[in-house]
Design a protein around this motif. Structure first.
Motif, PDB file in Angstrom:
ATOM      1  N   UNK A   1      47.199  47.821  51.336  1.00 41.94           N
ATOM      2  CA  UNK A   1      46.215  46.826  51.758  1.00 41.94           C
ATOM      3  C   UNK A   1      45.058  46.665  50.777  1.00 41.94           C
ATOM      4  N   UNK A   2      44.752  47.707  50.027  1.00 38.52           N
ATOM      5  CA  UNK A   2      43.611  47.653  49.113  1.00 38.52           C
ATOM      6  C   UNK A   2      43.982  47.002  47.794  1.00 38.52           C
ATOM      7  N   UNK A   3      43.039  46.269  47.250  1.00 36.29           N
ATOM      8  CA  UNK A   3      43.177  45.666  45.926  1.00 36.29           C
ATOM      9  C   UNK A   3      42.015  46.127  45.068  1.00 36.29           C
ATOM     10  N   UNK A   4      42.199  46.076  43.766  1.00 37.33           N
ATOM     11  CA  UNK A   4      41.128  46.434  42.850  1.00 37.33           C
ATOM     12  C   UNK A   4      39.971  45.458  43.068  1.00 37.33           C
ATOM     13  N   UNK A   5      38.764  45.951  43.038  1.00 37.39           N
ATOM     14  CA  UNK A   5      37.497  45.234  43.250  1.00 37.39           C
ATOM     15  C   UNK A   5      37.212  44.909  44.717  1.00 37.39           C
ATOM     16  N   UNK A   6      38.011  45.423  45.669  1.00 39.32           N
ATOM     17  CA  UNK A   6      37.661  45.302  47.078  1.00 39.32           C
ATOM     18  C   UNK A   6      36.485  46.212  47.377  1.00 39.32           C
ATOM     19  N   UNK A   7      35.591  45.762  48.247  1.00 38.60           N
ATOM     20  CA  UNK A   7      34.466  46.589  48.679  1.00 38.60           C
ATOM     21  C   UNK A   7      34.854  47.270  49.978  1.00 38.60           C
TER      22      UNK A   7
END
Length: 148
Positions: free
Chosen positions: A120-126
């Motif tokens: 679910x996480x992507x690079x640059x997600x906060x």
């Protein structure tokens, strides 16, 4: 906080149950020996022998408790909370675990997540993470909106 202790229980319940069983058996045996000494041998020698047994078993219980605290130190720590952005994701094949790098200010830290969170996480997600301080396993992950 409930999520934190629920996660700890789910990962350490076999260790805790064995520790509680050891405590139960030893304390019940010591109680039974005290009862029998009190009932049948009310002399100082019987109670001194019982006190010697208590001191030995307290030492053994201390060793078992210390082993548990050494292997599961997160039970007596507050959960760690960090808010930052995802800087990288990787799969560590040596330990078969998913790792995310989180930058919070100038500090960058690695955390271990499960496969669902990893996908679910992507690079640059906060994100805002609640994690185990000693093992750095993520208990709860919240995606935050854009902070700009």
């Amino acid at each position: 906080m409930a999520d934190y202790y629920r996660y700890l229980w789910s990962t350490t319940w076999p260790n805790l149950i064995v520790l509680f069983l050891i405590y139960g058996v030893i304390l019940s045996r010591l109680g039974w020996k005290f009862f029998r000494t009190w009932r049948y041998a009310r002399d100082a020698w019987g109670f001194l022998l019982w006190l010697a047994k208590v001191s030995i078993w307290v030492g053994i219980l201390g060793v078992y408790t210390e082993l548990f605290l050494f292997s599961q130190p997160d039970w007596f720590h507050k959960p760690g909370i960090i808010q930052g952005s995802v800087q990288g994701k990787s799969f560590d094949s040596g330990s078969s675990s998913y790792v995310v790098d989180i930058r919070s200010g100038v500090q960058q830290t690695q955390f271990y997540v499960d496969s669902y969170v990893y996908e679910q996480l992507n690079v640059d997600d906060h994100v805002k993470l609640m994690y185990l301080p000693a093992r750095r396993e993520v208990v709860r992950c919240e995606l935050l909106g854009d902070l700009l």
